[in-house]
Design a protein around this motif. Structure first.
Motif, short mmCIF file in Angstrom:
data_model
loop_
_atom_site.label_atom_id
_atom_site.label_comp_id
_atom_site.label_asym_id
_atom_site.label_seq_id
_atom_site.Cartn_x
_atom_site.Cartn_y
_atom_site.Cartn_z
N LYS A 87 0.89 -1.39 -0.14
CA LYS A 87 -0.11 -0.04 0.03
C LYS A 87 0.96 1.30 -0.04
N VAL A 88 0.38 2.33 -0.50
CA VAL A 88 1.17 3.56 -0.79
C VAL A 88 0.13 4.65 -0.31
N SER A 89 0.62 5.55 0.59
CA SER A 89 -0.03 6.78 1.06
C SER A 89 0.74 7.84 1.04
N SER A 90 0.13 9.21 0.91
CA SER A 90 0.82 10.33 0.78
C SER A 90 0.36 11.32 1.77
N GLN A 91 1.23 12.17 2.28
CA GLN A 91 0.66 13.46 2.87
C GLN A 91 1.60 14.76 2.67
N GLY A 92 0.78 15.65 2.57
CA GLY A 92 1.31 17.03 2.52
C GLY A 92 1.67 17.10 0.95
N ILE A 93 1.28 16.29 -0.04
CA ILE A 93 1.54 16.43 -1.48
C ILE A 93 0.51 16.75 -2.53
N ASP A 94 0.53 17.71 -3.19
CA ASP A 94 -0.63 17.77 -4.04
C ASP A 94 -0.15 17.05 -5.41
N ARG A 95 -0.82 15.81 -5.48
CA ARG A 95 -0.66 14.91 -6.68
C ARG A 95 -1.29 15.55 -7.90
N SER A 96 -2.27 16.55 -7.92
CA SER A 96 -2.69 16.92 -8.74
C SER A 96 -2.06 18.22 -9.78
N ASP A 97 -0.70 18.55 -8.91
CA ASP A 97 0.00 19.48 -9.61
C ASP A 97 1.29 18.83 -10.30
N GLY A 125 9.30 20.45 3.45
CA GLY A 125 8.27 21.03 3.31
C GLY A 125 6.86 20.24 3.79
N ASP A 126 7.32 19.18 4.68
CA ASP A 126 6.47 18.32 5.65
C ASP A 126 5.59 17.52 4.67
N GLY A 127 6.13 17.03 3.36
CA GLY A 127 5.42 15.94 2.76
C GLY A 127 6.25 14.64 3.02
N ALA A 128 5.30 13.62 2.81
CA ALA A 128 5.85 12.19 3.10
C ALA A 128 5.22 11.25 2.08
N LEU A 129 5.73 10.14 2.02
CA LEU A 129 5.10 9.03 1.15
C LEU A 129 5.50 7.96 2.30
N ARG A 130 4.22 7.12 2.42
CA ARG A 130 4.48 5.81 3.36
C ARG A 130 4.15 4.71 2.56
N LEU A 131 5.01 3.76 2.93
CA LEU A 131 5.01 2.45 1.86
C LEU A 131 4.77 1.40 3.14
N GLU A 132 3.43 0.82 2.86
CA GLU A 132 3.41 -0.56 3.77
C GLU A 132 4.07 -1.50 2.89
N VAL A 133 5.16 -2.46 3.52
CA VAL A 133 5.75 -3.53 2.91
C VAL A 133 5.81 -4.67 3.35
N GLU A 134 5.68 -5.81 2.99
CA GLU A 134 5.86 -6.92 3.20
C GLU A 134 7.17 -7.52 3.82
N ALA A 135 8.38 -6.90 3.28
CA ALA A 135 9.52 -7.02 3.78
C ALA A 135 10.40 -6.12 3.10
N LEU A 136 11.50 -5.66 4.00
CA LEU A 136 12.39 -4.57 3.49
C LEU A 136 13.22 -4.89 2.36
N GLU A 137 13.02 -4.42 1.14
CA GLU A 137 14.01 -4.54 0.01
C GLU A 137 13.87 -3.12 -0.86
N VAL A 138 14.96 -2.57 -0.65
CA VAL A 138 15.22 -1.18 -1.31
C VAL A 138 16.46 -1.26 -2.12
N THR A 139 16.30 -0.79 -3.56
CA THR A 139 17.55 -0.80 -4.28
C THR A 139 17.72 0.55 -4.75
N LEU A 140 19.04 1.14 -4.94
CA LEU A 140 19.41 2.42 -5.35
C LEU A 140 20.31 2.25 -6.53
N LYS A 141 20.20 2.70 -7.80
CA LYS A 141 20.72 2.29 -8.90
C LYS A 141 21.13 3.84 -9.87
N ASP A 142 22.35 4.33 -9.63
CA ASP A 142 22.58 5.17 -10.95
C ASP A 142 22.34 4.81 -12.32
N VAL A 143 21.59 5.66 -13.27
CA VAL A 143 21.20 4.96 -14.60
C VAL A 143 21.82 6.01 -15.55
#
Length: 159
Positions: A87-97, A125-143
Motif C-alpha cells: 500500500k502507498v499513501s501520501s501526506q502534504g503532497i498536491d498530486r494534481s500539481d 516541506g512536510d510532505g511524506a510518502l508511506r509504503l506498507e511493505v511485506e519485507a524491506l527490500e530497497v535498491t538504489l541504482k545510478d542510471v
C-alpha cells in the motif's frame, strides 16, 4: 607479483546498492538525501508490488567535506526502488500539481510483525510518502552519467 592500482584503474562507477535491513537503509538514505524529482517520476506498480522514483541525486559520495569548496557539485539520475509494497499513501503532497518538484530528505523503516513494516520517504516541506511493505527490500541504482548540479551549490540544512 602484485602492484599498486593506477589512477586510471580507479574510474568512477555508478552506484548499485541494496538495503535489506535498517543498517543498509541508513546508507541508502544518506546517499539519496537532497535528491529532487518531479512528481511525475513516481510510479507504483501494484501488481508487481513495486514503487519506484527517478531521482536527480546529489553525489555526496563524490564530495568529501574537506573538498566541498574545491570541486563542482554533481548530480546523477538514480532509480530508488522499493519492492514488496502492499500500500502507498501520501501526506502534504498536491498530486494534481504535475509541475511539482519534490526533495527527498530521508528514507526510514519502521518494522512491524513478521518482517512487515513501513518505509517512510520524508520530503522537504512536510510532505511524506508511506509504503506498507511485506519485507524491506530497497535498491538504489545510478542510471545516467553524473552531470554538473544546475545550482552549482552543495545543499545546506539549518543546524
Amino acid at each position: 607479483m602484485s602492484r599498486d592500482a593506477t589512477f586510471e584503474e580507479g574510474r568512477e562507477t555508478p552506484l548499485y546498492l541494496a538495503a535489506l535491513d535498517l543498517e543498509d537503509l541508513q546508507v541508502l538514505s544518506a546517499l539519496s538525501q537532497d535528491a529532487v524529482f518531479p512528481i511525475t517520476e513516481m510510479r507504483w506498480q501494484a501488481r508487481a508490488r513495486r514503487f519506484a522514483l527517478l531521482l536527480n541525486r546529489f553525489r555526496w559520495e563524490d564530495l568529501p567535506a574537506a573538498e566541498r569548496h574545491k570541486r563542482t557539485p554533481e548530480r546523477v539520475q538514480t532509480l530508488l526502488v522499493i519492492d514488496n509494497v502492499l500500500k502507498v499513501s501520501s501526506q502534504g503532497i498536491d498530486r494534481s500539481d504535475k509541475d511539482l518538484i519534490l526533495s527527498l530528505l530521508a528514507v526510514t523503516f519502521t518494522p512491524g510483525e513478521d518482517g512487515m513494516g513501513e518505509v517512510l520517504l520524508t520530503l522537504a516541506g512536510d510532505g511524506a510518502l508511506r509504503l506498507e511493505v511485506e519485507a524491506l527490500e530497497v535498491t538504489l541504482k545510478d542510471v545516467t552519467r553524473p552531470y554538473v548540479a544546475p545550482s552549482r551549490k552543495v545543499p545546506k540544512h539549518p543546524e
